[in-house]
Design a protein around this motif. Sequence first.
Motif, PDB file in Angstrom:
ATOM      1  N   ALA A   1      61.432  -4.680   8.422  1.00 15.44           N
ATOM      2  CA  ALA A   1      62.017  -5.951   8.891  1.00 15.44           C
ATOM      3  C   ALA A   1      62.336  -5.922  10.381  1.00 15.44           C
ATOM      4  CB  ALA A   1      63.266  -6.269   8.076  1.00 15.44           C
ATOM      5  N   ASN A   2      62.877  -4.818  10.869  1.00 12.23           N
ATOM      6  CA  ASN A   2      63.293  -4.731  12.275  1.00 12.23           C
ATOM      7  C   ASN A   2      62.306  -3.913  13.094  1.00 12.23           C
ATOM      8  OD1 ASN A   2      63.841  -2.309  11.073  1.00 12.23           O
ATOM      9  ND2 ASN A   2      65.789  -1.964  12.150  1.00 12.23           N
ATOM     10  N   LEU A   3      61.022  -4.071  12.777  1.00 12.53           N
ATOM     11  CA  LEU A   3      59.998  -3.265  13.449  1.00 12.53           C
ATOM     12  C   LEU A   3      59.974  -3.520  14.950  1.00 12.53           C
ATOM     13  CD1 LEU A   3      57.405  -1.443  13.328  1.00 12.53           C
ATOM     14  CD2 LEU A   3      56.112  -3.574  13.115  1.00 12.53           C
ATOM     15  N   ARG A   4      59.781  -4.792  15.335  1.00 14.92           N
ATOM     16  CA  ARG A   4      59.640  -5.109  16.758  1.00 14.92           C
ATOM     17  C   ARG A   4      60.986  -5.034  17.456  1.00 14.92           C
ATOM     18  NH1 ARG A   4      55.820  -8.921  14.749  1.00 14.92           N
ATOM     19  NH2 ARG A   4      57.343 -10.617  14.752  1.00 14.92           N
ATOM     20  N   GLY A   5      61.035  -4.300  18.515  1.00 14.37           N
ATOM     21  CA  GLY A   5      62.261  -4.168  19.289  1.00 14.37           C
ATOM     22  C   GLY A   5      63.070  -2.971  18.871  1.00 14.37           C
ATOM     23  N   ALA A   6      63.556  -2.954  17.635  1.00 15.94           N
ATOM     24  CA  ALA A   6      64.428  -1.862  17.199  1.00 15.94           C
ATOM     25  C   ALA A   6      63.659  -0.562  17.005  1.00 15.94           C
ATOM     26  CB  ALA A   6      65.148  -2.250  15.907  1.00 15.94           C
ATOM     27  N   ARG A   7      62.529  -0.608  16.306  1.00 18.39           N
ATOM     28  CA  ARG A   7      61.759   0.610  16.026  1.00 18.39           C
ATOM     29  C   ARG A   7      60.623   0.817  17.025  1.00 18.39           C
ATOM     30  NH1 ARG A   7      61.923   2.607  10.927  1.00 18.39           N
ATOM     31  NH2 ARG A   7      60.969   4.417  11.941  1.00 18.39           N
ATOM     32  N   VAL A   8      59.972  -0.262  17.390  1.00 17.60           N
ATOM     33  CA  VAL A   8      58.807  -0.187  18.280  1.00 17.60           C
ATOM     34  C   VAL A   8      58.975  -1.212  19.403  1.00 17.60           C
ATOM     35  CG1 VAL A   8      56.299  -0.286  18.463  1.00 17.60           C
ATOM     36  CG2 VAL A   8      57.351   0.435  16.305  1.00 17.60           C
ATOM     37  N   SER A   9      58.827  -0.762  20.644  1.00 16.26           N
ATOM     38  CA  SER A   9      58.855  -1.658  21.808  1.00 16.26           C
ATOM     39  C   SER A   9      57.520  -1.593  22.526  1.00 16.26           C
ATOM     40  CB  SER A   9      59.975  -1.273  22.774  1.00 16.26           C
ATOM     41  OG  SER A   9      61.236  -1.611  22.256  1.00 16.26           O
ATOM     42  N   MET A  10      57.214  -2.674  23.224  1.00 16.14           N
ATOM     43  CA  MET A  10      55.938  -2.723  23.935  1.00 16.14           C
ATOM     44  C   MET A  10      56.152  -3.148  25.371  1.00 16.14           C
ATOM     45  SD  MET A  10      52.394  -4.416  22.606  1.00 16.14           S
ATOM     46  CE  MET A  10      50.820  -4.033  23.416  1.00 16.14           C
ATOM     47  N   ILE A  11      55.521  -2.440  26.272  1.00 20.80           N
ATOM     48  CA  ILE A  11      55.502  -2.812  27.687  1.00 20.80           C
ATOM     49  C   ILE A  11      54.159  -3.472  27.946  1.00 20.80           C
ATOM     50  CG2 ILE A  11      55.639  -1.988  30.060  1.00 20.80           C
ATOM     51  CD1 ILE A  11      57.073   0.529  28.902  1.00 20.80           C
ATOM     52  N   PHE A  12      54.171  -4.780  28.194  1.00 19.65           N
ATOM     53  CA  PHE A  12      52.927  -5.523  28.318  1.00 19.65           C
ATOM     54  C   PHE A  12      52.325  -5.374  29.713  1.00 19.65           C
ATOM     55  CE2 PHE A  12      55.108  -7.582  24.807  1.00 19.65           C
ATOM     56  CZ  PHE A  12      54.095  -7.708  23.872  1.00 19.65           C
ATOM     57  N   GLN A  13      51.020  -5.636  29.790  1.00 20.78           N
ATOM     58  CA  GLN A  13      50.284  -5.461  31.038  1.00 20.78           C
ATOM     59  C   GLN A  13      50.698  -6.497  32.082  1.00 20.78           C
ATOM     60  OE1 GLN A  13      46.068  -5.461  30.455  1.00 20.78           O
ATOM     61  NE2 GLN A  13      45.568  -5.293  32.614  1.00 20.78           N
ATOM     62  N   ASP A  14      51.048  -7.698  31.642  1.00 19.58           N
ATOM     63  CA  ASP A  14      51.340  -8.797  32.562  1.00 19.58           C
ATOM     64  C   ASP A  14      52.847  -9.039  32.591  1.00 19.58           C
ATOM     65  OD1 ASP A  14      51.471 -11.021  34.092  1.00 19.58           O
ATOM     66  OD2 ASP A  14      50.414 -12.351  32.704  1.00 19.58           O
ATOM     67  N   PRO A  15      53.563  -8.555  33.610  1.00 19.67           N
ATOM     68  CA  PRO A  15      55.029  -8.678  33.615  1.00 19.67           C
ATOM     69  C   PRO A  15      55.527 -10.104  33.739  1.00 19.67           C
ATOM     70  CG  PRO A  15      54.261  -7.829  35.722  1.00 19.67           C
ATOM     71  CD  PRO A  15      53.070  -7.850  34.803  1.00 19.67           C
ATOM     72  N   LEU A  16      54.804 -10.962  34.457  1.00 17.62           N
ATOM     73  CA  LEU A  16      55.305 -12.320  34.689  1.00 17.62           C
ATOM     74  C   LEU A  16      55.359 -13.129  33.396  1.00 17.62           C
ATOM     75  CD1 LEU A  16      56.368 -14.078  36.962  1.00 17.62           C
ATOM     76  CD2 LEU A  16      54.066 -14.980  37.272  1.00 17.62           C
ATOM     77  N   THR A  17      54.353 -12.957  32.534  1.00 22.26           N
ATOM     78  CA  THR A  17      54.343 -13.697  31.280  1.00 22.26           C
ATOM     79  C   THR A  17      55.216 -13.035  30.215  1.00 22.26           C
ATOM     80  OG1 THR A  17      52.317 -12.541  30.619  1.00 22.26           O
ATOM     81  CG2 THR A  17      52.059 -14.670  31.674  1.00 22.26           C
ATOM     82  N   ASP A  45      48.033 -11.041  40.057  1.00 27.13           N
ATOM     83  CA  ASP A  45      48.114 -11.367  38.639  1.00 27.13           C
ATOM     84  C   ASP A  45      47.078 -12.432  38.307  1.00 27.13           C
ATOM     85  OD1 ASP A  45      48.753 -11.959  36.071  1.00 27.13           O
ATOM     86  OD2 ASP A  45      50.708 -12.847  36.494  1.00 27.13           O
ATOM     87  N   PRO A  46      45.934 -12.049  37.735  1.00 29.34           N
ATOM     88  CA  PRO A  46      44.871 -13.041  37.524  1.00 29.34           C
ATOM     89  C   PRO A  46      45.227 -14.106  36.501  1.00 29.34           C
ATOM     90  CG  PRO A  46      44.301 -10.961  36.461  1.00 29.34           C
ATOM     91  CD  PRO A  46      45.542 -10.710  37.274  1.00 29.34           C
ATOM     92  N   TYR A  47      46.027 -13.753  35.484  1.00 31.46           N
ATOM     93  CA  TYR A  47      46.283 -14.721  34.420  1.00 31.46           C
ATOM     94  C   TYR A  47      47.152 -15.871  34.916  1.00 31.46           C
ATOM     95  CZ  TYR A  47      46.950 -16.539  29.727  1.00 31.46           C
ATOM     96  OH  TYR A  47      46.949 -17.342  28.617  1.00 31.46           O
ATOM     97  N   SER A  48      48.207 -15.562  35.677  1.00 33.42           N
ATOM     98  CA  SER A  48      49.096 -16.624  36.144  1.00 33.42           C
ATOM     99  C   SER A  48      48.494 -17.413  37.300  1.00 33.42           C
ATOM    100  CB  SER A  48      50.452 -16.050  36.558  1.00 33.42           C
ATOM    101  OG  SER A  48      50.302 -15.154  37.629  1.00 33.42           O
ATOM    102  N   SER A  49      47.414 -16.923  37.907  1.00 26.25           N
ATOM    103  CA  SER A  49      46.774 -17.665  39.000  1.00 26.25           C
ATOM    104  C   SER A  49      45.625 -18.539  38.507  1.00 26.25           C
ATOM    105  CB  SER A  49      46.262 -16.692  40.075  1.00 26.25           C
ATOM    106  OG  SER A  49      45.213 -15.898  39.571  1.00 26.25           O
TER     107      SER A  49
END
Length: 558
Positions: A79-95, A396-400
């Motif tokens: 139930a509490n997988l995302r955040g509590a047990r597993v965190s992710m650092i995404f490639q695009d910080p702005l989004t 940042d190609p995605y936000s541009s």
Amino acid sequence: MSLLAIKNLTVEYPSRKSTFTAVRDVTLSVERGEILGLVGESGAGKSTIGTAVMGLLDAPGRVAGGEILIDGQDARSIANLRGARVSMIFQDPLTSLNPLYTVAQQLTETIRTHRRMTRAEAHDEAVSLLDQVGIADAETRITQYPHQFSGGMRQRVVIALALCSQPDLIIADEPTTALDVSVQAQILDLIRDLAVSRGVGVILVTHDMGVIAQTADRVAVMYHGALVEEGKTAQIIHDPQHPYTQSLLAAVPRGERKLDRFPSLTYQPDGAPAPQEMTLTDDWLRSKGKDENQGTGPLVQVRGLGMRFLTRNAILPKNRSYIDAVKDLNFDINRGEVLGLVGESGSGKSTVARMIAGIHAPDTGSITFDGQDMAKIASSHERQALRRQIQMIFQDPYSSLNPRMRVRDIVAEPIHHNRLSETASETSRIVGDLLEVVGLGAAAGAKFPHEFSGGQRQRISIARALATRPRFLICDEPTSALDVSIQAQILNLLKDLRDALDLTILFISHDLPVVRQMCDRVAVMRNGQLCELAETEALFEAPRDPYTRELISLMPSL
């Protein structure tokens, strides 16, 4: 029992006509306190594995086979997988950050969601996390919004956000993409410390083989959705068995010497056509002619340049506070030259680029382009003509890129705006040629930006920048999101463009091996000021400034 066990994982993206298999029958594991490096070209399926573990696959993506276990338990049932047990650092910080909330609000909310703390305790913890990831004056900066940070600093905020819940597993998707070598070393030390001291498992997704060599315990190499080789880091780096891994390592830019061309990926599976170097074949790009670039003296002259940003507003001027992003900067960019601009995140590199491009107006000093003071051009027609000659490729190609426009319309927009074609069919041909030049193919014009990987989106940005046939190109971290094979193609293409079009380039990057291969001269910035400016080989072989020596000593190496 492994912290993470991925068994025969297959991820598919069905459509009306066919089904695309992004990950095919992959088996991996991560132990507590272990760092697993996941490498491969853009589109190999690395990020897809991370999003599948997190349960964040975008529809219609689906796990079509296999299983994902956290401590032996099906990840989908936690139930509490995302955040509590597993965190992710995404490639695009702005989004990854909410632009409407301050950094303090976003960090403290995450901390209080997963840990029992008062608001004051959560605030103190958030300040401590920002300090750990290398943000100076964290107590002040935490009150600011994401847009008030540089690209590298936003990435550090995202890393702090991932650490808020003290997770068991961190999936770091290109965590140091936007960071300079000094902060990169600090972040990698932090990741290693988390693995050793807290027993945190880490999946480090990256295209930087130097980072892998210095950080990972084991390495898994992916190619077109399949796992082709896995082993201890030393074995993979020094004695790779699979031809693709051998080719991938051979393509890594070297920091110890300068070459005429970036080495390209030579691997090709049985029956596949040999990879082709992207070459400039478009007559429309060439038709600008070299006569426009004939002249004497530097193309760009920067004198006494200064820019400050308001950090705290107030009714009384004496109560306002500012930060000097750029202070009394002086340099020239010669015609046909590639000038490298390096320095740590927040040193003012991108601010300088935006002032030259006309996005920001400098507070002090002047910028002269081809003998014209840019601040003194009054005619709107002249300003538009000047802007057509200066184009920028953003970090940042995605936000541009406009997510609601098809690629063909994105590339065609500057052509229409500057009236560079007479008919719709001519515009369509030009756009197709530009997409071919950057290695995407004309058929890519029918798609939207979200249908491409990060590296492919950067190539769209390059095609759009070339659409006005500029004389001066500002490249702000143009290859930070690219794997080594595509990076080599893009940078070799930029070299070809410079030769064919007499193009002048300001090349901003934190990747020092790339800077050494790409640039004729290098300028080093720190805290908004110029530390050193020298010929590339002279700077790398005998740097004069202590800060330059420190940067070069921190270059990741195989």
